[in-house]
Design a protein around this motif. Structure first.
Motif, mmCIF file in Angstrom:
data_model
loop_
_atom_site.group_PDB
_atom_site.id
_atom_site.type_symbol
_atom_site.label_atom_id
_atom_site.label_comp_id
_atom_site.label_asym_id
_atom_site.label_seq_id
_atom_site.Cartn_x
_atom_site.Cartn_y
_atom_site.Cartn_z
ATOM 1 N N VAL A 1 0.829 -1.201 0.000
ATOM 2 C CA VAL A 1 0.000 0.000 0.000
ATOM 3 C C VAL A 1 0.866 1.256 0.000
ATOM 4 C CG1 VAL A 1 -1.780 1.300 1.223
ATOM 5 C CG2 VAL A 1 -1.902 -1.189 1.146
ATOM 6 N N THR A 2 1.925 1.248 0.822
ATOM 7 C CA THR A 2 2.830 2.409 0.887
ATOM 8 C C THR A 2 3.521 2.627 -0.456
ATOM 9 O OG1 THR A 2 3.219 1.995 3.239
ATOM 10 C CG2 THR A 2 4.796 3.408 2.099
ATOM 11 N N LEU A 3 3.998 1.559 -1.076
ATOM 12 C CA LEU A 3 4.640 1.670 -2.386
ATOM 13 C C LEU A 3 3.658 2.152 -3.446
ATOM 14 C CD1 LEU A 3 6.834 -1.568 -2.369
ATOM 15 C CD2 LEU A 3 7.662 0.797 -2.300
ATOM 16 N N THR A 4 2.418 1.714 -3.349
ATOM 17 C CA THR A 4 1.393 2.165 -4.300
ATOM 18 C C THR A 4 1.164 3.659 -4.174
ATOM 19 O OG1 THR A 4 0.291 0.007 -4.243
ATOM 20 C CG2 THR A 4 -1.003 1.873 -5.044
ATOM 21 N N HIS A 5 1.060 4.146 -2.938
ATOM 22 C CA HIS A 5 0.896 5.594 -2.721
ATOM 23 C C HIS A 5 2.097 6.360 -3.273
ATOM 24 C CE1 HIS A 5 -2.558 6.051 0.320
ATOM 25 N NE2 HIS A 5 -2.622 4.816 -0.158
ATOM 26 N N ALA A 6 3.300 5.846 -3.006
ATOM 27 C CA ALA A 6 4.510 6.521 -3.494
ATOM 28 C C ALA A 6 4.516 6.574 -5.017
ATOM 29 C CB ALA A 6 5.753 5.797 -2.982
ATOM 30 N N PHE A 7 4.181 5.462 -5.662
ATOM 31 C CA PHE A 7 4.140 5.425 -7.129
ATOM 32 C C PHE A 7 3.125 6.417 -7.678
ATOM 33 C CE2 PHE A 7 1.644 3.750 -10.708
ATOM 34 C CZ PHE A 7 2.562 3.981 -11.725
ATOM 35 N N ARG A 8 1.919 6.429 -7.113
ATOM 36 C CA ARG A 8 0.874 7.331 -7.612
ATOM 37 C C ARG A 8 1.283 8.787 -7.463
ATOM 38 N NH1 ARG A 8 -4.368 4.208 -4.959
ATOM 39 N NH2 ARG A 8 -4.488 2.509 -6.507
ATOM 40 N N TYR A 9 1.966 9.093 -6.363
ATOM 41 C CA TYR A 9 2.429 10.475 -6.177
ATOM 42 C C TYR A 9 3.499 10.827 -7.205
ATOM 43 C CZ TYR A 9 4.392 14.644 -3.998
ATOM 44 O OH TYR A 9 4.839 15.917 -3.775
ATOM 45 N N LEU A 10 4.483 9.973 -7.359
ATOM 46 C CA LEU A 10 5.577 10.237 -8.297
ATOM 47 C C LEU A 10 5.087 10.294 -9.734
ATOM 48 C CD1 LEU A 10 8.274 7.879 -6.739
ATOM 49 C CD2 LEU A 10 8.308 10.381 -6.720
ATOM 50 N N ASN A 11 4.004 9.576 -10.015
ATOM 51 C CA ASN A 11 3.451 9.526 -11.366
ATOM 52 C C ASN A 11 2.412 10.613 -11.616
ATOM 53 O OD1 ASN A 11 3.506 8.209 -13.902
ATOM 54 N ND2 ASN A 11 1.572 7.197 -13.449
ATOM 55 N N GLY A 12 2.157 11.455 -10.601
ATOM 56 C CA GLY A 12 1.217 12.553 -10.770
ATOM 57 C C GLY A 12 -0.237 12.165 -10.631
ATOM 58 N N GLN B 1 -1.962 13.519 -4.966
ATOM 59 C CA GLN B 1 -1.288 14.690 -4.412
ATOM 60 C C GLN B 1 -1.024 14.572 -2.921
ATOM 61 O OE1 GLN B 1 -3.572 18.164 -5.513
ATOM 62 N NE2 GLN B 1 -2.729 18.200 -7.589
ATOM 63 N N ASN B 2 -1.935 13.959 -2.195
ATOM 64 C CA ASN B 2 -1.791 13.845 -0.747
ATOM 65 C C ASN B 2 -1.237 12.481 -0.372
ATOM 66 O OD1 ASN B 2 -2.923 16.440 -0.316
ATOM 67 N ND2 ASN B 2 -4.976 15.572 -0.584
ATOM 68 N N LEU B 3 -0.359 12.465 0.623
ATOM 69 C CA LEU B 3 0.282 11.225 1.049
ATOM 70 C C LEU B 3 0.129 11.024 2.552
ATOM 71 C CD1 LEU B 3 3.648 11.362 -0.937
ATOM 72 C CD2 LEU B 3 1.779 9.747 -1.306
#
Length: 379
Positions: A299-310, A313-315
């Motif tokens: 889940v943490t990696l998924t959030h990081a990927f979605r943020y880095l991929n635009g 926005q919120n983490l």
């Protein structure tokens, strides 16, 4: 040893779906090459020509081809505008050799290259050479920690052209003043380039404007981040892999509860959970002596990927710390355990494209595009 932290931002011309300005980066632990090009005009045609230019230049220079040979090939490839008599793309390439602490800046018809040290502009002493009847300028510098090299297309310097405030465009003097002011206020160079692009967007409001790209190369001490993601496939190798990971230079992160338990057992150290970091989206983070961050895995990696991929926005707290560490590091070493968690594996797909592997590969690709050195090791 110094390395380069690279960041850039860009905008499309009003009405265009693609930016005609391009950037390309290649690097390893000892060498960094960055190229920026502005394609003549805007849109798809300009993008194709600028992408061709940056790709050729970066690949050839990274492979140690002589500068005159590189530019001879590029100039022979680029078409020339029959009306204006100029090439359909310009170019600036930066070549940094870490072992020698030597940097060369090579320019062909490029509008803005500015070098700053301690917030002050430094003059680049340039020599010129002629290739295919075109003038190429070369500057050589010996960078110091904290020096910044800003590279901008004319979409920044000509922003606001035709307006009452800036009839001839924003101009290099104003750009220099803007950067100096921000650096003196301790604003990060990466934030400076984003500010310049946003500023160009505002100045172009109500005008035709142009594509714009601003990049920065900041010289800094190499920072390494090591991530252990998921448990190893062979349990008998747990002790060896944990000790190997702990011997790595740089900061260390463990992603995954099962993986953290392996480290806890092998190292005979206890994980301390920070319950204040708990959120609706993510479990709390943990800490252990010798480990800088312990997070939940998928889940943490998924959030990081979605943020880095635009895409996001919120983490949550853990993902936010992880992203900051990824963006701060110059070299990221992933140690990826091959053990499969059945909860994360689609039975219709093969082992190689399990969710964990896909996430790590996607994050690694984004980091490489940002100019990071990324190494993947499976265990």
């Amino acid at each position: 040893m110094l390395t380069c932290e690279i960041d850039y931002a860009k905008k499309n011309k009003n009405g265009e779906e693609i930016c005609g300005d391009s950037v390309a980066i290649k690097r390893d632990s000892n060498k960094v090459v960055l190229s920026v090009s502005d394609g003549l005009g805007s849109g798809v045609k300009a993008s194709i020509l600028s992408t061709l230019t940056t790709s050729m230049a970066t690949t050839m220079l990274f492979n140690d081809l002589p500068i005159d040979e590189v530019f001879s090939s590029i100039l022979a490839t680029l078409p020339v505008c029959k009306v204006r008599g100029i090439s359909y793309a310009n170019l600036c390439s930066v070549i940094f050799n870490a072992n020698q602490n030597a940097c060369s800046i090579v320019e062909y018809e490029f509008p803005v290259v500015l070098y700053f040290r301690e917030g002050k502009i430094l003059e680049l002493k340039k020599t010129t050479t002629t290739v295919h009847d075109k003038e190429i300028s070369i500057a050589k510098i010996t960078p110091q920690e904290g020096d910044s090299l800003f590279i901008m297309t004319d979409g920044i310097s000509q922003a606001g052209m035709g307006t009452s405030t800036f009839p001839l465009g924003f101009g290099i003097k104003n750009i220099t003043r803007e950067i100096s002011t921000l650096l003196e206020k301790k604003i990060k160079p990466s934030s400076v380039v984003r500010h310049l692009v946003r500023l160009a967007q505002r100045l172009d409001n109500g005008t035709r404007g142009d594509d714009a790209l601003a990049a920065v190369v900041r010289f800094k001490t190499l920072q390494t981040l090591n991530l252990f993601v998921g448990p190893p496939e062979d349990k008998t190798k747990d002790e060896f892999l944990v000790k190997t990971f702990m011997e790595q230079q740089g900061k260390k992160v463990i992603c995954g509860g099962t993986t953290a338990q392996i480290f806890e057992r092998v190292l005979k150290k206890k994980i301390d959970l920070d319950l204040r970091s708990f959120s609706e989206d993510l479990p709390p983070v943990g800490k252990m002596e010798g480990i800088d961050l312990i997070t939940e895995g998928i889940v943490t990696l998924t959030h990081a990927f979605r943020y880095l991929n635009g895409q996001q926005q919120n983490l949550g707290y853990g993902a936010s710390i992880l992203v900051d560490m990824l963006l701060e590091a110059d070299q990221i070493n992933f140690f990826v355990g091959r053990a499969i968690n059945p909860a994360h594996q689609n039975p219709l797909f093969s082992h190689d494209i399990s969710l964990k592997f896909r996430l790590v590969q996607d994050i690694a690709q984004i980091l490489q595009q940002k100019g990071k050195i990324v190494k993947l090791e499976y265990c």
